[in-house]
Design a protein around this motif. Structure first.
Motif, short mmCIF file in Angstrom:
data_model
loop_
_atom_site.label_atom_id
_atom_site.label_comp_id
_atom_site.label_asym_id
_atom_site.label_seq_id
_atom_site.Cartn_x
_atom_site.Cartn_y
_atom_site.Cartn_z
N THR A 28 -7.27 28.56 -36.49
CA THR A 28 -8.42 28.37 -35.61
C THR A 28 -8.12 28.84 -34.18
OG1 THR A 28 -7.81 26.10 -35.04
CG2 THR A 28 -9.27 26.40 -36.95
N HIS A 29 -9.16 29.36 -33.56
CA HIS A 29 -9.13 29.75 -32.15
C HIS A 29 -10.38 29.15 -31.53
CE1 HIS A 29 -5.93 32.78 -32.75
NE2 HIS A 29 -6.46 32.83 -33.97
N THR A 30 -10.21 28.26 -30.58
CA THR A 30 -11.34 27.52 -30.01
C THR A 30 -11.45 27.79 -28.52
OG1 THR A 30 -10.98 25.80 -31.67
CG2 THR A 30 -12.39 25.24 -29.81
N TYR A 31 -12.68 28.11 -28.09
CA TYR A 31 -12.96 28.37 -26.68
C TYR A 31 -14.16 27.54 -26.26
CZ TYR A 31 -9.84 32.35 -27.12
OH TYR A 31 -8.74 33.14 -27.33
N SER A 32 -14.16 27.09 -25.00
CA SER A 32 -15.29 26.32 -24.48
C SER A 32 -16.30 27.21 -23.78
CB SER A 32 -14.80 25.24 -23.51
OG SER A 32 -14.14 25.83 -22.42
N LYS A 33 -15.97 28.48 -23.62
CA LYS A 33 -16.92 29.43 -23.05
C LYS A 33 -16.69 30.78 -23.72
CE LYS A 33 -13.92 30.13 -19.07
NZ LYS A 33 -13.82 30.09 -17.63
N ALA A 34 -17.63 31.68 -23.53
CA ALA A 34 -17.53 32.99 -24.17
C ALA A 34 -16.22 33.67 -23.80
CB ALA A 34 -18.72 33.86 -23.76
N THR A 35 -15.65 34.34 -24.75
CA THR A 35 -14.42 35.08 -24.53
C THR A 35 -14.72 36.58 -24.56
OG1 THR A 35 -12.11 35.31 -25.21
CG2 THR A 35 -13.74 35.04 -26.96
N SER A 36 -13.79 37.37 -24.14
CA SER A 36 -14.02 38.81 -24.01
C SER A 36 -14.00 39.52 -25.37
CB SER A 36 -12.95 39.42 -23.10
OG SER A 36 -11.69 39.39 -23.74
N ILE A 37 -14.67 40.66 -25.41
CA ILE A 37 -14.68 41.48 -26.62
C ILE A 37 -13.25 41.90 -26.99
CG2 ILE A 37 -15.52 43.64 -27.65
CD1 ILE A 37 -17.70 41.46 -27.23
N PRO A 38 -12.42 42.36 -26.03
CA PRO A 38 -11.04 42.70 -26.40
C PRO A 38 -10.27 41.51 -27.00
CG PRO A 38 -11.57 43.67 -24.28
CD PRO A 38 -12.71 42.75 -24.64
N ASN A 39 -10.52 40.32 -26.49
CA ASN A 39 -9.85 39.14 -27.03
C ASN A 39 -10.31 38.86 -28.46
OD1 ASN A 39 -8.02 36.92 -26.78
ND2 ASN A 39 -9.78 35.59 -26.52
N ILE A 40 -11.60 38.99 -28.71
CA ILE A 40 -12.12 38.78 -30.06
C ILE A 40 -11.55 39.83 -31.01
CG2 ILE A 40 -14.21 38.79 -31.50
CD1 ILE A 40 -15.69 37.62 -29.02
N THR A 41 -11.48 41.07 -30.55
CA THR A 41 -10.91 42.14 -31.36
C THR A 41 -9.45 41.85 -31.69
OG1 THR A 41 -12.42 43.72 -30.33
CG2 THR A 41 -10.51 44.64 -31.46
N GLU A 42 -8.72 41.30 -30.72
CA GLU A 42 -7.30 40.96 -30.94
C GLU A 42 -7.14 39.82 -31.94
OE1 GLU A 42 -3.76 39.04 -28.31
OE2 GLU A 42 -4.90 40.65 -27.36
N ILE A 43 -8.01 38.83 -31.87
CA ILE A 43 -7.95 37.68 -32.79
C ILE A 43 -8.25 38.11 -34.22
CG2 ILE A 43 -9.07 35.49 -33.42
CD1 ILE A 43 -9.48 35.03 -30.38
N LYS A 44 -9.16 39.07 -34.38
CA LYS A 44 -9.60 39.54 -35.69
C LYS A 44 -10.08 38.38 -36.57
CE LYS A 44 -6.52 43.45 -35.56
NZ LYS A 44 -5.21 43.93 -35.83
N PRO A 45 -11.10 37.65 -36.09
CA PRO A 45 -11.56 36.50 -36.88
C PRO A 45 -12.29 36.94 -38.16
CG PRO A 45 -13.02 36.87 -35.01
CD PRO A 45 -11.87 37.83 -34.86
N ASP A 46 -12.24 36.08 -39.16
CA ASP A 46 -12.97 36.29 -40.39
C ASP A 46 -14.34 35.63 -40.32
OD1 ASP A 46 -10.88 37.58 -42.13
OD2 ASP A 46 -9.82 35.77 -41.48
N LEU A 47 -14.52 34.78 -39.30
CA LEU A 47 -15.76 34.03 -39.10
C LEU A 47 -15.84 33.64 -37.63
CD1 LEU A 47 -18.23 32.33 -40.14
CD2 LEU A 47 -16.58 30.48 -40.56
N ILE A 48 -17.05 33.69 -37.08
CA ILE A 48 -17.29 33.23 -35.71
C ILE A 48 -18.40 32.19 -35.75
CG2 ILE A 48 -18.04 33.85 -33.37
CD1 ILE A 48 -16.93 36.68 -33.90
N LEU A 49 -18.12 31.02 -35.17
CA LEU A 49 -19.12 29.97 -34.98
C LEU A 49 -19.42 29.93 -33.48
CD1 LEU A 49 -17.73 27.13 -37.25
CD2 LEU A 49 -19.43 28.86 -37.80
N LEU A 50 -20.68 30.09 -33.14
CA LEU A 50 -21.06 30.35 -31.77
C LEU A 50 -22.19 29.41 -31.34
CD1 LEU A 50 -20.68 32.37 -29.42
CD2 LEU A 50 -22.13 33.95 -30.68
#
Length: 117
Positions: A28-50
């Motif tokens: 899991t990767h949890t953020y309390s505010k929107a994160t950057s596109i490069p950070n999301i690309t680096e995480i490579k999530p299989d699912l995003i809950l927004l």
């Protein structure tokens, strides 16, 4: 191991979702505010809950941005909110689904089980 990115400014909801997905064997990767596109690309999530209501941007706006990014457009994104009209908001921003707060554990488990199928 499958990865889930949870973006929700409600600490209690984020913590509950985090625990559920850890219990289901997700990283899991949890953020309390929107994160950057490069950070999301680096995480490579299989699912995003927004969450729809974030301090600096709406979840639907971020979802629309992610769904137009060639590297990220195929990641399933679910809007999570108690906002009225969530089904229509999710459809308009190309989200793969939505989860209305308060949610049932079974609803989250069903989504998790369908990831990567």
């Amino acid at each position: 191991m499958k990865r889930v990115l949870i973006i929700d400014d409600d600490e209690d909801i984020a913590s509950i979702l985090n625990l559920i997905f850890l219990d289901l064997g997700f990283e899991t990767h949890t953020y309390s505010k929107a994160t950057s596109i490069p950070n999301i690309t680096e995480i490579k999530p299989d699912l995003i809950l927004l969450d729809e209501w974030l301090a600096e941007i709406t979840g639907s706006s971020l979802c629309r941005t992610l769904k137009t990014n060639p590297e990220l457009k195929n990641i399933p994104i679910y809007l999570v909110s108690a906002v009225q009209g969530l089904k229509e908001i999710a459809k308009d921003c190309y989200a793969d689904g939505y989860i209305e707060k308060p949610f049932a554990l079974e609803e989250i488990e069903a989504i998790a089980k369908n990831i990567g199928r």
